[in-house]
Scaffold this motif. Structure first.
Motif, PDB file in Angstrom:
ATOM      1  N   SER A 189       0.748  -1.172  -0.046  1.00 51.59           N
ATOM      2  CA  SER A 189      -0.078   0.083   0.073  1.00 51.59           C
ATOM      3  C   SER A 189       1.194   1.266  -0.070  1.00 51.59           C
ATOM      4  O   SER A 189       2.255   1.307   0.301  1.00 51.59           O
ATOM      5  N   TYR A 190       0.439   2.450  -0.599  1.00 50.31           N
ATOM      6  CA  TYR A 190       1.128   3.695  -0.507  1.00 50.31           C
ATOM      7  C   TYR A 190       0.263   4.694  -0.497  1.00 50.31           C
ATOM      8  O   TYR A 190      -0.923   4.742  -0.835  1.00 50.31           O
ATOM      9  N   ALA A 191       0.839   5.968  -0.155  1.00 49.96           N
ATOM     10  CA  ALA A 191       0.213   7.078  -0.221  1.00 49.96           C
ATOM     11  C   ALA A 191       1.115   8.257  -0.228  1.00 49.96           C
ATOM     12  O   ALA A 191       2.102   8.188   0.321  1.00 49.96           O
ATOM     13  N   VAL A 192       1.014   9.040  -1.516  1.00 49.23           N
ATOM     14  CA  VAL A 192       1.897  10.014  -1.636  1.00 49.23           C
ATOM     15  C   VAL A 192       1.281  11.563  -1.783  1.00 49.23           C
ATOM     16  O   VAL A 192       0.062  11.400  -2.555  1.00 49.23           O
ATOM     17  N   ARG A 193       1.660  12.496  -1.088  1.00 52.51           N
ATOM     18  CA  ARG A 193       1.073  13.831  -1.076  1.00 52.51           C
ATOM     19  C   ARG A 193       2.057  14.826  -1.250  1.00 52.51           C
ATOM     20  O   ARG A 193       3.018  14.684  -0.462  1.00 52.51           O
ATOM     21  N   ALA A 194       1.713  15.640  -2.136  1.00 52.66           N
ATOM     22  CA  ALA A 194       2.796  16.825  -2.413  1.00 52.66           C
ATOM     23  C   ALA A 194       1.815  18.040  -2.904  1.00 52.66           C
ATOM     24  O   ALA A 194       0.890  17.849  -3.685  1.00 52.66           O
ATOM     25  N   THR A 195       2.357  19.010  -2.220  1.00 49.48           N
ATOM     26  CA  THR A 195       1.682  20.419  -2.919  1.00 49.48           C
ATOM     27  C   THR A 195       2.623  21.012  -3.769  1.00 49.48           C
ATOM     28  O   THR A 195       3.594  20.787  -3.738  1.00 49.48           O
ATOM     29  N   ALA A 196       2.132  21.671  -4.709  1.00 49.06           N
ATOM     30  CA  ALA A 196       2.756  22.495  -5.878  1.00 49.06           C
ATOM     31  C   ALA A 196       2.737  24.066  -5.540  1.00 49.06           C
ATOM     32  O   ALA A 196       1.630  24.482  -5.365  1.00 49.06           O
ATOM     33  N   ARG A 197       4.083  24.734  -5.936  1.00 51.75           N
ATOM     34  CA  ARG A 197       4.058  26.091  -5.876  1.00 51.75           C
ATOM     35  C   ARG A 197       4.284  26.279  -7.302  1.00 51.75           C
ATOM     36  O   ARG A 197       5.151  25.908  -7.964  1.00 51.75           O
ATOM     37  N   THR A 198       3.588  27.207  -7.932  1.00 54.97           N
ATOM     38  CA  THR A 198       3.645  27.550  -9.489  1.00 54.97           C
ATOM     39  C   THR A 198       4.117  28.974  -9.505  1.00 54.97           C
ATOM     40  O   THR A 198       3.352  29.903  -8.944  1.00 54.97           O
ATOM     41  N   ALA A 199       5.085  29.340 -10.523  1.00 58.26           N
ATOM     42  CA  ALA A 199       5.323  30.555 -10.685  1.00 58.26           C
ATOM     43  C   ALA A 199       5.217  30.928 -12.184  1.00 58.26           C
ATOM     44  O   ALA A 199       5.696  29.784 -13.094  1.00 58.26           O
ATOM     45  N   GLU A 200       4.696  31.939 -12.591  1.00 56.61           N
ATOM     46  CA  GLU A 200       4.509  31.995 -14.010  1.00 56.61           C
ATOM     47  C   GLU A 200       5.726  33.074 -14.627  1.00 56.61           C
ATOM     48  O   GLU A 200       6.021  34.110 -14.083  1.00 56.61           O
ATOM     49  N   THR A 201       6.319  32.599 -15.453  1.00 61.82           N
ATOM     50  CA  THR A 201       7.374  33.536 -16.128  1.00 61.82           C
ATOM     51  C   THR A 201       6.854  33.872 -17.648  1.00 61.82           C
ATOM     52  O   THR A 201       6.347  32.834 -18.698  1.00 61.82           O
ATOM     53  N   PRO A 202       6.917  35.193 -18.010  1.00 62.23           N
ATOM     54  CA  PRO A 202       6.442  35.605 -19.400  1.00 62.23           C
ATOM     55  C   PRO A 202       7.695  35.174 -20.285  1.00 62.23           C
ATOM     56  O   PRO A 202       8.942  35.608 -20.012  1.00 62.23           O
ATOM     57  N   LEU A 203       7.411  34.856 -21.353  1.00 63.91           N
ATOM     58  CA  LEU A 203       8.280  34.605 -22.576  1.00 63.91           C
ATOM     59  C   LEU A 203       7.772  35.418 -23.574  1.00 63.91           C
ATOM     60  O   LEU A 203       6.421  35.641 -23.760  1.00 63.91           O
ATOM     61  N   ALA A 204       8.799  35.616 -24.634  1.00 63.55           N
ATOM     62  CA  ALA A 204       8.244  36.162 -25.863  1.00 63.55           C
ATOM     63  C   ALA A 204       8.853  35.638 -27.110  1.00 63.55           C
ATOM     64  O   ALA A 204      10.399  35.738 -27.028  1.00 63.55           O
ATOM     65  N   ASN A 205       8.405  35.390 -28.235  1.00 58.95           N
ATOM     66  CA  ASN A 205       9.247  35.124 -29.492  1.00 58.95           C
ATOM     67  C   ASN A 205       9.055  36.491 -30.162  1.00 58.95           C
ATOM     68  O   ASN A 205       8.099  37.547 -29.532  1.00 58.95           O
ATOM     69  N   VAL A 206       9.713  36.863 -30.989  1.00 58.57           N
ATOM     70  CA  VAL A 206       9.664  38.014 -31.936  1.00 58.57           C
ATOM     71  C   VAL A 206       9.350  37.812 -33.170  1.00 58.57           C
ATOM     72  O   VAL A 206      10.267  37.038 -34.002  1.00 58.57           O
ATOM     73  N   VAL A 207       8.116  38.301 -33.896  1.00 54.05           N
ATOM     74  CA  VAL A 207       7.750  37.751 -35.030  1.00 54.05           C
ATOM     75  C   VAL A 207       7.402  38.942 -35.996  1.00 54.05           C
ATOM     76  O   VAL A 207       6.835  39.663 -35.407  1.00 54.05           O
ATOM     77  N   GLY A 208       7.636  39.250 -37.176  1.00 47.51           N
ATOM     78  CA  GLY A 208       7.349  40.111 -38.098  1.00 47.51           C
ATOM     79  C   GLY A 208       6.950  39.262 -39.579  1.00 47.51           C
ATOM     80  O   GLY A 208       7.589  38.125 -39.830  1.00 47.51           O
ATOM     81  N   THR A 209       6.404  40.031 -40.245  1.00 49.05           N
ATOM     82  CA  THR A 209       6.032  39.589 -41.599  1.00 49.05           C
ATOM     83  C   THR A 209       6.080  40.618 -42.858  1.00 49.05           C
ATOM     84  O   THR A 209       5.984  41.905 -42.631  1.00 49.05           O
ATOM     85  N   ILE A 210       6.556  40.145 -43.989  1.00 51.91           N
ATOM     86  CA  ILE A 210       6.213  40.794 -45.147  1.00 51.91           C
ATOM     87  C   ILE A 210       5.152  40.074 -45.984  1.00 51.91           C
ATOM     88  O   ILE A 210       5.357  39.136 -46.613  1.00 51.91           O
ATOM     89  N   PRO A 211       4.046  40.819 -46.164  1.00 58.41           N
ATOM     90  CA  PRO A 211       2.813  40.148 -46.692  1.00 58.41           C
ATOM     91  C   PRO A 211       3.279  39.824 -48.392  1.00 58.41           C
ATOM     92  O   PRO A 211       3.803  40.700 -48.826  1.00 58.41           O
ATOM     93  N   GLY A 212       3.184  38.825 -48.790  1.00 55.71           N
ATOM     94  CA  GLY A 212       3.156  38.469 -50.323  1.00 55.71           C
ATOM     95  C   GLY A 212       1.978  38.218 -50.955  1.00 55.71           C
ATOM     96  O   GLY A 212       0.766  38.364 -50.569  1.00 55.71           O
ATOM     97  N   ARG A 213       2.193  38.181 -52.303  1.00 56.96           N
ATOM     98  CA  ARG A 213       0.987  37.969 -53.091  1.00 56.96           C
ATOM     99  C   ARG A 213      -0.033  36.746 -52.599  1.00 56.96           C
ATOM    100  O   ARG A 213      -1.085  36.752 -52.616  1.00 56.96           O
ATOM    101  N   ARG A 214       0.595  35.721 -52.336  1.00 56.37           N
ATOM    102  CA  ARG A 214       0.017  34.460 -51.796  1.00 56.37           C
ATOM    103  C   ARG A 214       0.075  34.565 -50.252  1.00 56.37           C
ATOM    104  O   ARG A 214       1.138  34.341 -49.665  1.00 56.37           O
ATOM    105  N   ALA A 215      -0.892  34.972 -49.502  1.00 54.92           N
ATOM    106  CA  ALA A 215      -1.142  34.863 -48.196  1.00 54.92           C
ATOM    107  C   ALA A 215      -0.936  33.597 -47.498  1.00 54.92           C
ATOM    108  O   ALA A 215      -0.368  33.418 -46.289  1.00 54.92           O
ATOM    109  N   ASP A 216      -1.240  32.446 -48.358  1.00 56.24           N
ATOM    110  CA  ASP A 216      -1.373  31.112 -47.718  1.00 56.24           C
ATOM    111  C   ASP A 216      -0.168  30.176 -47.949  1.00 56.24           C
ATOM    112  O   ASP A 216       0.017  29.204 -47.542  1.00 56.24           O
TER     113      ASP A 216
END
Ligand SMILES: [Zn+2]
Length: 428
Positions: A189-216
């Protein structure tokens, strides 16, 4: 070809609009490279404010060039969050008795752990002759309880140290939990208990576009702007500047954006992406790949470490996963007649196709390849504090960016379309 008299040449120059003669400018390439690799950005570690400062700099560059933010995105920063989860309190019972906390190691999902033999996973027993490392590796990504014989104390200590750093997840609820207990079996038999601490970290890619005649039909140029940050000091220097890895590729992406913007409206839509967190989990490219239909991406030029000439010599660059689509042969054909040569990655044993952001897109079928020139087998600066601008060959860098621009010509114009990668043939 007959020699053109100067007067005629001058007339021709005036007839051709300036935008038809884009140039790769070594000075602007080196300026961007130098800002990214400067000590003030402290090695651009993802999850640190330093990486966000690098992202802001790149966003300003995209704005100055006149790129547009991609559809559905405000500004150039493609923001998302990663959740770092650490276990707060851990209590394990085994066969009715509490386990010494020193003999328990857990990694928790954001929800924490509340298991018994009825509600939790079936325990995996690792006996004296078993292999705890293997058991742990194959349990990763699943809910698992591993009970390992005390003979494995050494491996256990190593795993415990690793788990103490916590785990990361892209969803606030997501992730899985693993508990490893050092104890002799069997388990009734077993029992496992653990509480979690969560920290949110902001991240970012950097994305830009040159629209062409063919959007897709999208042609993607990418590199990762993050690096390894502050590391163990060597002779007083603790900043992993990452000039080659991958400020060189990121500067190339910015310069290619400038180049193609000057070339006027392209046939295919061009996307320029600087990814975050390549060095720590690939979160940036994964998030990017979830923001658009990968079937629209015709080709991905992922540029990794092009600041040093390849061992095969100057004016050469290699491409990972050469046989997985005909992307490589298309580039090779596009630069035929120039002094530059593209060829297959000379280090297949290093699995480089899988070791950068291209793999994330390749697994979705995109002809996604990394282009590199790095002499990785003999380079002593890789992931060291010595990866600085002074170790790079800037003429070579500019020549390689010129070759990538030339190599991309037929794909950008729509004359050539690489075959798709077969995702089912790829390692996961
Ligand atoms: Zn890299």
């Amino acid at each position: 070809m007959p020699r053109i008299r100067p007067a005629v040449a001058l007339a021709v120059l005036f007839l051709v609009p300036a935008c038809a003669q884009p140039q790769v400018d070594q000075a602007s390439l080196v300026r961007v490279l130098s800002v990214l690799a400067d000590d003030s950005l402290r090695g651009r570690a993802a999850f640190s404010p330093d990486a966000m400062r690098a992202a802001d700099f790149l966003a300003d560059e995209f704005a100055a060039i006149g790129l547009e933010p991609p559809a559905g995105q405000e500004g150039y920063l493609q923001r998302f969050a990663v959740y770092s989860v650490t276990a707060d309190s851990v209590a394990v019972m085994l066969n009715g008795r509490p386990v010494d906390p020193a003999n328990a190691a857990v990694s928790v999902s954001a929800a924490g752990i509340d298991w018994t033999q009825e509600t939790g996973p079936a325990p995996t027993l690792v006996g004296r002759d078993g292999n705890l490392m293997d058991a742990w590796r194959s349990a990763r990504g699943t809910d698992a309880l591993i009970v390992a014989d005390p003979a494995h104390a050494e491996s256990f200590a190593r795993i415990r140290g690793f788990l103490a750093r916590g785990s990361r997840s892209t969803s606030p609820e997501g992730g899985s939990s693993t508990a490893i207990v050092l104890a002799a079996g069997p388990v009734t038999s077993y029992a496992v208990r653990a509480t979690a601490r969560t920290a949110e970290t902001p991240l970012a890619n950097v994305v830009g576009t040159i629209p062409g005649r063919r959007a897709d039909e999208i042609v993607l140029f990418s590199a990762h702007y993050d690096h390894i940050g502050i590391v163990r000091p060597v002779e007083g220097d603790s900043i992993g500047n990452g000039a080659n890895d991958d400020a060189s590729g990121t500067a190339a992406v910015v310069e290619l954006a400038r180049y193609f913007k000057a070339a006027g409206r392209p046939e295919r839509t061009l996307l320029f992406a600087a990814f975050t967190a390549e060095e720590s989990g690939g979160y940036g490219s994964r998030h990017f790949s979830e923001q658009l239909d990968p079937d629209r991406i015709v080709a991905m030029f992922n540029i990794e470490m092009i600041g040093k000439p390849a061992v095969e010599g100057p004016n050469t660059a290699w491409i990972t996963g050469w046989d997985r689509s005909d992307f490589g042969p298309i580039l090779a054909a596009a630069v035929e007649g120039t002094e530059f040569r593209f060829y297959a990655d000379p280090y297949p044993e290093q699995n480089l196709f899988y070791r950068s952001d291209n793999a994330t897109l390749a697994r979705l079928g995109v002809p996604a390849h990394s282009i590199s020139t790095t002499p990785i087998d003999v380079d002593t600066d890789y992931h060291q504090v010595s990866d600085e601008v002074g170790t790079l060959d800037l003429e070579h860098l500019a020549a390689t960016v010129r070759a990538i621009a030339a190599g991309a010509r037929t794909i950008v114009s729509g004359e050539a379309t690489p075959t798709r990668v077969a995702p089912e043939t790829l390692e996961r």
